[in-house]
Design an enzyme around this catalytic site. Structure first.
Site, mmCIF file in Angstrom:
data_model
loop_
_atom_site.group_PDB
_atom_site.id
_atom_site.type_symbol
_atom_site.label_atom_id
_atom_site.label_comp_id
_atom_site.label_asym_id
_atom_site.label_seq_id
_atom_site.Cartn_x
_atom_site.Cartn_y
_atom_site.Cartn_z
ATOM 1 N N CYS A 191 0.853 -1.193 0.000
ATOM 2 C CA CYS A 191 0.000 0.000 0.000
ATOM 3 C C CYS A 191 0.888 1.243 0.000
ATOM 4 O O CYS A 191 2.022 1.205 0.484
ATOM 5 C CB CYS A 191 -0.869 -0.023 1.253
ATOM 6 N N SER A 226 0.751 3.623 1.916
ATOM 7 C CA SER A 226 1.129 3.948 3.296
ATOM 8 C C SER A 226 2.376 3.173 3.737
ATOM 9 O O SER A 226 3.173 3.687 4.525
ATOM 10 C CB SER A 226 -0.001 3.616 4.266
ATOM 11 N N HIS A 251 5.162 5.009 2.419
ATOM 12 C CA HIS A 251 5.358 6.221 3.235
ATOM 13 C C HIS A 251 6.095 5.901 4.545
ATOM 14 O O HIS A 251 6.900 6.696 5.013
ATOM 15 C CB HIS A 251 4.015 6.862 3.589
ATOM 16 N N HIS A 288 0.490 -3.663 6.497
ATOM 17 C CA HIS A 288 -0.748 -3.652 7.288
ATOM 18 C C HIS A 288 -1.906 -4.316 6.562
ATOM 19 O O HIS A 288 -2.897 -4.682 7.187
ATOM 20 C CB HIS A 288 -1.131 -2.207 7.645
ATOM 21 N N CYS A 306 -7.363 -3.059 3.471
ATOM 22 C CA CYS A 306 -7.031 -1.637 3.315
ATOM 23 C C CYS A 306 -7.586 -1.079 2.013
ATOM 24 O O CYS A 306 -8.506 -0.289 2.029
ATOM 25 C CB CYS A 306 -5.536 -1.366 3.424
#
Ligand code: APR
Ligand code: ZN
Length: 374
Positions: free
Chosen positions: A46, A48, A51, A67, A174
């Site tokens: 993802c 994220s 990031h 996640h 997600c």
């Protein structure tokens, strides 16, 4: 079961410092009271996660990223009652403790036991379950799915239908909840409406799908990578804009195209300038701007103050505002009943040990979602 109660040594990805990810042998301790150890079956890459590895979202190093995960419960700690060994489960980047003010509120989902803002990198008791080369390794979002085995709190895991295909279903935890949920559940896109989606990666593509399923009549897709356009078109985008090829700000173009601004705008990138552009693309009187992208914690948005009172709504959403343990199994069931088709959102699948290749394809802008298989 010979792993029961024992520390398991397995393969995991560790971000030792910013921008450095390596596959290592890690030790994963057994679950303590209220915790669950999971044998991972699939995990998505993802935005994220990228990031966190780059240090844009603040985390503690060294840590195990990831996640968006699906797996099978290997063992449970004392007092765990909602899952048992052998259950198929999803990991939850935002838990649902069912006790805090967010969980008790009919609408909230940002459970106070979350570990995103701020991130301690530790389990609820303040310790870690991972070590590598004698060093303590932090968790991320109390999920850490880039590992063959992980340990999560019971509130960060949910049992799903035993028929769920484990090579795909991780993206419900997600990408689908966040993107599709932003459109159908958070913003509640209405039939015949106009929409603009900033960012056509994994999350933005799921937003497009949600807008389309809600009956939007026009969906404008914005991305600087035109390689994303053909797949987005197949999902329902009707008009495309590449901000780097425009002579004026993208919001001006959106306002000209629609005459009055869109009914629904979504930001699925995580940049302040695209958040402001999404807001400025909205109809002044009733437009709803939904921010999905996660930005660095110290950034601020600068909006024209006088254009706030006119009636527009600025809304943030995390995981589609779904109460995660209550709603994610329902999303899985909806997929199994052909009510949502998540398949087009997965463009690549690679074995977990090819993690570096998976990140290369992701960084080259080729993927909607790349799923790693264990
Ligand atoms: N303008 C337009 N598009 C951009 C820009 C920009 N300035 N910068 C990046 N993009 C596009 C990329 O080309 C890519 O298609 O945004 C998309 C981002 O997609 P992914 O990298 O696949 O990330 P995704 O998983 O979709 O997550 C997006 O949502 O959950 C949050 O933290 C996550 O902030 C991230 C966002
Ligand atoms: Zn995510």
């Amino acid at each position: 079961m010979d792993t029961l109660g024992k520390t398991i040594t397995c393969l995991a990805a560790i971000a030792w410092k910013k921008n450095s990810l390596s596959l290592e042998k890690v030790e994963v301790e057994p679950p303590k009271a209220g915790e669950v150890r999971i044998k991972m079956t699939s995990t998505g890459i993802c935005g994220s996660d990228d990031h966190t590895i780059k240090g844009i979202i603040s985390v503690k190093y060294p840590f195990i990223p990831g996640h968006e995960g699906a797996g099978i419960v290997e063992s449970i700690g004392e007092g765990v009652s909602s899952v048992k060994p052998g259950d198929k489960v999803l990991t939850l980047a935002v838990p649902q403790c069912r006790e805090c003010s967010a969980c008790l509120h009919p609408k909230g989902n940002f459970c106070e036991k979350q570990d995103l803002l701020p991130s301690s990198g530790l389990m609820l008791d303040g310790t870690s379950r991972f070590t590598c080369k004698g060093e303590k390794i932090y968790h991320s979002f109390r999920t850490s799915t880039f590992t063959e085995y992980t340990v999560v709190p019971e509130i960060s895991v949910v049992k799903i239908d035993a028929a769920a295909p484990m090579d795909k279903i991780c993206i419900i935890s997600c990408e689908v909840a966040t993107g599709y949920g932003a459109a159908v559940h958070s913003a509640q896109v209405t039939p015949g409406s106009t929409c603009v989606v900033f960012g056509l990666g994994g999350i933005g593509s799921a937003v497009v799908m949600g807008c389309k399923d809600s009956g939007a009549s026009r969906i404008i897709g914005v991305d600087i990578n035109e390689e994303k356009f053909p797949r987005a078109k197949a999902l329902g985008v009707t008009d495309f804009l590449n901000p780097s090829n425009l002579k004026k700000p993208v919001q001006e173009v959106v306002n000209e195209m629609t005459g009055t601004g869109v009914d629904f705008a979504f930001e699925a990138i995580g940049l302040t300038e695209t958040m402001v552009a999404a807001w400025d693309s909205c109809n002044l009187s009733h437009g709803v701007c939904t921010i999905i992208g996660v930005s660095a914690p110290d950034l601020k948005l600068s909006l024209s103050a006088v254009e706030v009172f006119t009636g527009r709504t600025l809304k943030g959403t995390c995981l589609g505002d779904y109460k995660t343990r209550d709603c994610f199994p329902q999303l899985v069931t909806a997929y199994l009943q052909n009510k949502i088709n998540i398949d087009p959102l997965i463009t690549h699948q690679l074995p977990f040990d090819q993690l570096h290749k998976a990140f290369e394809v992701y960084h080259a802008g080729k993927t909607i979602r790349c799923v790693l298989l264990f």
